[in-house]
Design a protein around this motif. Structure first.
Motif, mmCIF file in Angstrom:
data_model
loop_
_atom_site.group_PDB
_atom_site.id
_atom_site.type_symbol
_atom_site.label_atom_id
_atom_site.label_comp_id
_atom_site.label_asym_id
_atom_site.label_seq_id
_atom_site.Cartn_x
_atom_site.Cartn_y
_atom_site.Cartn_z
ATOM 1 N N PHE A 26 0.890 -1.266 -0.180
ATOM 2 C CA PHE A 26 -0.120 -0.072 0.093
ATOM 3 C C PHE A 26 0.852 1.298 0.148
ATOM 4 O O PHE A 26 0.404 2.288 -0.038
ATOM 5 C CB PHE A 26 -0.983 0.023 1.213
ATOM 6 C CG PHE A 26 -1.942 -0.974 1.144
ATOM 7 C CD1 PHE A 26 -2.965 -1.023 0.457
ATOM 8 C CD2 PHE A 26 -1.914 -2.163 2.115
ATOM 9 C CE1 PHE A 26 -3.955 -2.115 0.078
ATOM 10 C CE2 PHE A 26 -2.801 -3.140 2.195
ATOM 11 C CZ PHE A 26 -3.821 -3.121 0.934
ATOM 12 N N GLY A 27 2.105 1.185 0.038
ATOM 13 C CA GLY A 27 3.186 2.277 0.067
ATOM 14 C C GLY A 27 2.786 3.051 1.423
ATOM 15 O O GLY A 27 2.867 4.391 1.019
ATOM 16 N N LEU A 28 2.330 2.383 2.392
ATOM 17 C CA LEU A 28 2.176 3.365 3.698
ATOM 18 C C LEU A 28 3.307 3.023 4.733
ATOM 19 O O LEU A 28 3.826 1.729 4.824
ATOM 20 C CB LEU A 28 0.892 2.856 4.164
ATOM 21 C CG LEU A 28 -0.360 3.452 3.132
ATOM 22 C CD1 LEU A 28 -1.703 2.913 3.719
ATOM 23 C CD2 LEU A 28 -0.475 4.895 3.210
ATOM 24 N N CYS A 29 3.551 3.926 5.802
ATOM 25 C CA CYS A 29 4.161 3.539 7.051
ATOM 26 C C CYS A 29 3.097 3.125 8.102
ATOM 27 O O CYS A 29 2.134 3.797 8.148
ATOM 28 C CB CYS A 29 4.968 4.729 7.419
ATOM 29 S SG CYS A 29 6.438 5.108 6.467
ATOM 30 N N VAL A 30 3.262 2.064 8.570
ATOM 31 C CA VAL A 30 2.326 1.177 9.401
ATOM 32 C C VAL A 30 3.190 1.059 10.948
ATOM 33 O O VAL A 30 4.426 0.781 10.813
ATOM 34 C CB VAL A 30 1.710 0.020 8.844
ATOM 35 C CG1 VAL A 30 0.830 0.217 7.777
ATOM 36 C CG2 VAL A 30 2.662 -0.887 8.542
ATOM 37 N N PRO A 31 2.505 1.099 11.915
ATOM 38 C CA PRO A 31 3.078 0.740 13.308
ATOM 39 C C PRO A 31 3.513 -0.797 13.274
ATOM 40 O O PRO A 31 3.140 -1.587 12.589
ATOM 41 C CB PRO A 31 2.010 1.021 14.388
ATOM 42 C CG PRO A 31 0.878 1.844 13.784
ATOM 43 C CD PRO A 31 1.270 1.489 11.974
ATOM 44 N N LEU A 32 4.804 -1.037 13.753
ATOM 45 C CA LEU A 32 5.258 -2.244 14.068
ATOM 46 C C LEU A 32 4.329 -3.098 14.979
ATOM 47 O O LEU A 32 3.446 -2.557 15.702
ATOM 48 C CB LEU A 32 6.689 -2.420 14.813
ATOM 49 C CG LEU A 32 7.501 -1.876 13.844
ATOM 50 C CD1 LEU A 32 8.844 -1.783 14.739
ATOM 51 C CD2 LEU A 32 7.855 -2.611 12.661
ATOM 52 N N ARG A 33 4.089 -4.553 14.465
ATOM 53 C CA ARG A 33 3.098 -5.384 15.094
ATOM 54 C C ARG A 33 3.586 -6.053 16.338
ATOM 55 O O ARG A 33 4.888 -6.455 16.192
ATOM 56 C CB ARG A 33 2.345 -6.003 13.988
ATOM 57 C CG ARG A 33 1.700 -5.277 13.107
ATOM 58 C CD ARG A 33 1.419 -5.958 11.639
ATOM 59 N NE ARG A 33 0.925 -4.995 10.983
ATOM 60 C CZ ARG A 33 0.673 -5.106 9.639
ATOM 61 N NH1 ARG A 33 0.585 -6.675 9.198
ATOM 62 N NH2 ARG A 33 0.215 -4.191 8.943
ATOM 63 N N GLN A 34 2.713 -6.180 17.525
ATOM 64 C CA GLN A 34 2.928 -6.861 18.347
ATOM 65 C C GLN A 34 2.514 -8.478 18.258
ATOM 66 O O GLN A 34 2.030 -8.883 17.399
ATOM 67 C CB GLN A 34 1.966 -6.339 19.608
ATOM 68 C CG GLN A 34 2.217 -5.092 20.100
ATOM 69 C CD GLN A 34 3.691 -4.617 20.563
ATOM 70 O OE1 GLN A 34 4.292 -5.444 21.074
ATOM 71 N NE2 GLN A 34 4.052 -3.598 20.217
ATOM 72 N N GLU A 35 2.997 -9.255 19.368
ATOM 73 C CA GLU A 35 2.748 -10.635 19.232
ATOM 74 C C GLU A 35 1.312 -11.058 19.088
ATOM 75 O O GLU A 35 0.444 -10.404 19.677
ATOM 76 C CB GLU A 35 3.299 -11.396 20.749
ATOM 77 C CG GLU A 35 3.374 -12.836 20.535
ATOM 78 C CD GLU A 35 4.144 -13.441 21.700
ATOM 79 O OE1 GLU A 35 4.428 -14.325 21.772
ATOM 80 O OE2 GLU A 35 4.526 -12.540 22.599
#
Length: 140
Positions: free
Chosen positions: A14-23
């Protein structure tokens, strides 16, 4: 594409910056998960140390002793070799074979059906009882 900065990853699709994901959160690659987690089977999970059961691998030697590198839900991971009496039936191919694979029997054991190798003439008969194939000590 520029770097997204600390705590974010770039979603290339999507060409977007997204927050890193948790467990436990969904992911498509390792870079989407917070440090210490890997993207396995579509979710961020705790990284398993190299060579241990469940760790990523490319070839058998990447895994510890009595293990092999085999597909599990489509991901190549270290799995235990099969023990005496364990089912060792392997499908000829198809989806079940390509998604999940099993290791060969442990050292010194062979995969046998009903205690004996199947006769060649009866090969065309569909073997519906796959549980009869187990790791056995070869008879001398």
């Amino acid at each position: 594409t520029s770097s997204c900065g600390k705590g974010f990853s770039c979603d290339r699709h999507f060409g977007l910056c997204v927050p890193l994901r948790q467990e436990g959160k969904y992911c498509r690659r390792d870079a989407q998960c917070v440090r210490g987690l890997s993207c396995m089977f579509g979710k961020c999970i705790r990284s398993i140390p190299e060579g241990q059961e469940g760790a990523r691998c490319k070839v058998d030697k990447d895994c510890g002793s009595s293990m092999c590198c085999a597909r599990h839900h489509g991901e190549m991971v270290c799995k235990r070799r099969l023990a005496l009496g364990e089912s060792c039936f392997v499908p000829d191919g198809g989806l079940a074979f390509s998604i999940n694979q099993i290791c060969p029997c442990d050292e010194g054991l062979l995969c046998r059906g009903n205690g004996r190798p199947q006769k060649r003439e009866t090969e065309f008969v569909y073997q519906s009882d796959s549980s009869s194939w187990t790791c056995q000590v070869p008879k001398l």
